[in-house]
Design an enzyme around this catalytic site. Structure first.
Site, short mmCIF file in Angstrom:
data_model
loop_
_atom_site.label_atom_id
_atom_site.label_comp_id
_atom_site.label_asym_id
_atom_site.label_seq_id
_atom_site.Cartn_x
_atom_site.Cartn_y
_atom_site.Cartn_z
N ARG A 237 39.81 24.87 12.60
CA ARG A 237 38.46 24.83 12.04
C ARG A 237 37.88 23.44 12.23
NH1 ARG A 237 38.54 29.40 12.56
NH2 ARG A 237 38.24 31.10 11.05
N ASP A 261 38.51 23.02 20.32
CA ASP A 261 37.94 24.36 20.51
C ASP A 261 36.99 24.70 19.37
OD1 ASP A 261 37.75 26.83 21.95
OD2 ASP A 261 38.98 27.77 20.41
N GLU A 266 29.32 23.67 14.44
CA GLU A 266 29.23 24.48 15.66
C GLU A 266 28.29 25.66 15.57
OE1 GLU A 266 32.76 27.71 15.63
OE2 GLU A 266 33.47 25.65 15.66
N HIS A 298 34.98 27.60 20.94
CA HIS A 298 35.73 28.44 20.01
C HIS A 298 36.22 29.70 20.72
CE1 HIS A 298 36.15 29.06 15.40
NE2 HIS A 298 37.18 29.60 16.03
#
Length: 335
Positions: A237, A261, A266, A298
């Site tokens: 996260r 990622d 985001e 992600h």
């Protein structure tokens, strides 16, 4: 049951429609591309449940609106549930279910892809050779063999990653609030305190849930403890890392490289094509300017196997709820 999906992409529709139409489920599914927020919760009117993903907002205000419309279930098609106010859901009588494991191998392998690309400068070499530049200057990497990896959290994804890193010949240190010493003996790893992990690890990979205790666990103070040149990986996260502290660590060369990622802000960018717009997030723009930083959208979960598992588990969760049976993947406030 009628289920309204939020934050959907074409691949979501394909994977869910394929399973939903095979005669096993047969739910009435409505898809929306927009993310769930208090402003568009009205789109769930008439639904028995909603299905959401990581960037949807199920806060107290949203949940209150859903409850007022008769929504009884929030089905997360992901493992994390930090975007859901579980207390508000419990007070409103709304059940919450998730997909605890869809493909731990997918995320673990993506973490390794980020590590290898950063170590051996694959991303830089790719662009150079396309431009006819075959110089090796600036592409020096290091052997993973014999190095120390620090793994924060030892759930399914972390254990898949540990197996891969052990195959590279790395020593593995781990931290978990609930250490599993039996697993440690079997896997040949050692549980240590966080401070020791930060001091000794050449590579640190984050695989813990986002809670009030773990939010911004990577900050200026913890970065100061790390071995200079450490490679930091985050496929968990975004808010596990304080991004401005990370940028300062990169500038000071305390952090040698970062593979991300996820990103703490985001929601406005990931899963969307914003290439025709000027980036308004100055912190993300700064992060993307470093040649020793790799940011992916992600996508660690994004394999064929994982998409099928996500769809199947989500629909199974909804079916169990509709049948009034036990919910194996229920998330409860305070549990």
């Amino acid at each position: 049951m009628k289920i309204v999906f939020f934050g959907t992409q074409p691949y979501d529709r394909e994977s869910f429609d394929t399973l939903n139409s095979n005669g096993t489920y047969g739910f009435d599914i409505v898809y929306h591309h927009s993310h769930l927020t208090p402003d568009n919760a009205i789109l769930a009117r008439g639904a028995d449940g909603v299905c959401i993903f990581v960037n949807d907002t199920a806060n107290r205000e949203t949940i209150g609106q859903l409850a007022a419309m008769g929504v009884k279930l929030i089905a997360l098609r992901c493992a994390g549930f930090n975007n859901v106010d579980l207390k508000a859901a419990a007070e409103c009588g709304i059940g919450v279910v998730r997909v605890p494991a869809y493909s731990p191998h997918a995320v673990a392998e993506h973490a390794v892809a980020l590590l290898l690309a950063l170590d051996r400068k694959v991303h830089r070499a790719y662009w150079r050779t396309r431009d006819g530049n075959f110089s090796l200057h600036g592409l020096l990497g290091f052997d993973l063999y014999g190095k120390t990896a620090g793994i924060v959290g030892t759930g399914r994804i972390a254990r898949a990653l540990i197996g891969i890193l052990k195959g590279f010949g790395m020593e593995v240190l781990a931290y978990d609030i609930h250490p599993d010493e039996h697993y440690a003996r079997e896997a040949g790893i050692a549980y240590v305190g966080l401070d020791e992990l930060y001091r000794r690890a050449d590579v640190i990979s984050l695989h813990c849930p986002l809670t009030e205790q773990t939010r911004y666990m990577i900050n200026s103070d913890t970065i100061a403890l790390m071995k200079p040149g450490v490679v930091l990986l985050n496929t968990g996260r975004g808010q596990l890392i304080h991004t401005e502290a990370l940028i300062e660590g990169l500038k000071q060369r305390r952090i040698g490289a970062a593979g991300l990622d996820v990103y703490e802000e985001e929601a406005g960018y990931f899963y969307e094509d914003t290439s025709d717009r000027i980036m308004g997030d100055d912190v993300l723009a700064r992060l993307l300017s470093f040649n020793n930083v790799l940011v992916t959208s992600h996508q660690g979960f994004f394999t064929r196997e994982a998409l099928e598992n996500i769809a199947r588990t989500t629909l199974d969760n909804i079916r169990a709820f509709a049948a009034g049976g036990p919910l194996a993947n229920e998330v409860r406030f305070g549990a």
